[in-house]
Design an enzyme around this catalytic site. Sequence first.
Site, short mmCIF file in Angstrom:
data_model
loop_
_atom_site.label_atom_id
_atom_site.label_comp_id
_atom_site.label_asym_id
_atom_site.label_seq_id
_atom_site.Cartn_x
_atom_site.Cartn_y
_atom_site.Cartn_z
N GLY A 48 0.80 -1.21 0.00
CA GLY A 48 0.00 0.00 0.00
C GLY A 48 0.83 1.26 0.00
CB THR A 49 4.04 2.18 1.61
OG1 THR A 49 3.55 1.78 2.89
CG2 THR A 49 4.85 3.46 1.76
CB ILE A 138 6.83 -10.62 11.44
CG1 ILE A 138 5.76 -11.31 12.28
CG2 ILE A 138 8.14 -11.42 11.47
CD1 ILE A 138 6.09 -11.42 13.75
CE LYS A 289 -3.45 20.70 48.66
NZ LYS A 289 -3.96 21.40 49.85
CG HIS A 290 -0.18 16.07 49.09
ND1 HIS A 290 0.86 16.47 48.28
CD2 HIS A 290 -0.49 17.14 49.85
CE1 HIS A 290 1.17 17.73 48.53
NE2 HIS A 290 0.36 18.17 49.48
CG ASN A 432 -2.59 1.32 59.20
OD1 ASN A 432 -2.81 0.26 58.63
ND2 ASN A 432 -1.62 1.47 60.10
#
Length: 537
Positions: A48-49, A138, A289-290, A432
């Site tokens: 195609g190219t 490939i 926040k953070h 925690n």
Amino acid sequence: MTVSSKKVPAPDRVPVRRALLSVSDKAGIVDFARALSAKGVELVSTGGTSAAIAGAGLAVRDVSDLTGFPEIMDGRVKTLHPSVHGGLLAIRDDEEHRAAMEAHDIRPIDLVVINLYPFEEVRFGGGDYPSTVENIDIGGPAMLRAAAKNHAYVAVVTDPGDYARVLAALNENDGSLTYRLRQELAAKAYARTSAYDAAISQWFAESLDLAQPEWRGFGGRLKEVMRYGENPHQTAGFYVTGDKRPGVANARQVQGKQLSYNNINDTDAAFELVSEFDPAKSAAVAIIKHANPCGVATSADLADAYRRALACDPVSAFGGIIALNRTLDADAAAEMVKIFTEVIIAPDASEEALALIAAKKNLRLLLTGGVADPRAPGLTAKTVAGGLLVQSRDSGVVDDLDLKVVTQRAPSDREMADLRFAFRVAKHVKSNAIVYARDLATVGIGAGQMSRVDSARIAARKAEDAAAQAGGEPLTKGSVVASDAFFPFADGLLSAVEAGATAVIQPGGSMRDDEVIAAADENDIAMVVTGMRHFRH
């Protein structure tokens, strides 16, 4: 096996007399070929190219003329031939290599222009197994790697974005390319094939349900060079993998200055959290926040959800990230622009909301087109010294769990709704994690502490601070509390009781579960066990 070493110095400049072009993405290829042809470069191409170049009226030689062999097997075999790879790999200044080229009528190829079959697009676009396999390139990677290895003599282009750079270099250097440029292009080609192969290997692992394959590859394409990393002395880049999951990586930035490294990290955390809430059922807002939430709420509309989320910790919300699970409307936008915010991320925005946000030129607005699926599989990774920690995404959802009441008192319907809400939020709080909630809004959040009791106390103190600012009583009175993991001792639970919580949800599984449950019963606390924890480090 030993590999011979040809210690031949690379020339600084190599003239480009012959180019092989074979691309899947044909954007810009005809103009590039035309510019090369105008410089007297012989063009060789495939399929195609070749048709596209010839269709533009340019002289182009088909690769089958070069190899003396036709393309076969639906184009699977066309460039895997000594006439191609010999022309790419030959060391031009080595006598033995030159003799082999002459003996086999192999001519050098100075420039290779290749981009690969769209495997990532097919994979993430939902292609079936056969079509995905068929889009594994490939010949392309083989030529890219061959040309890149022999960058001493060959230039390799795999990105249409580099066409202009290569043409500018040819103009500057009288039709030649410098060694430095060839090195940089070779490095980019190897990075591209590496990311391409990583995408293929990841897809195979997912398709075959291989949780921990022996080799694991990750790759991505640079979307943006960051001004700096977490801190100004650190460099950083933002890479995207091709995964179409709604979120910060695939969002459209409508306005505002460039996102920082920390903005991206926090915005991702915010949107993943708010995506836990089904937009068809309720409007949800998370303020981050953070990477930790400082307020989350659901309501019938976004404006009310935002006000209730903000009330949880209005001090920390300043300069935060706001995430929404519904289209940003004018009422919500009017509330959000009242304080300084770094980023707003939402599935979409109304025209009226866009106009309101536009008045804040530095406020970044990101639109994702949808919310993320909290149940969707996926991987997360983090680096450690010398390695990677890779795990499946935490796709556990509280609605899918078998919740068990383990105390004498069962939670009321209102308490159960709040418990489910709080556990959803706790999943996105750094461990925690302790989350107090009341009426489907967070009222106190404790994050990232070394002990669970400290998280419980900090969350209660945050609620007290918010109450003092609002001139009322802490909303933890009559709240429920969620813990991301089990209570190792009763002290964490008792801190929640002291703060005013009336019900608790936690995974269970501690050696002292009986003690914790007994403490709950002694204080008339309803306790629900999920059987699933949500550590977040």
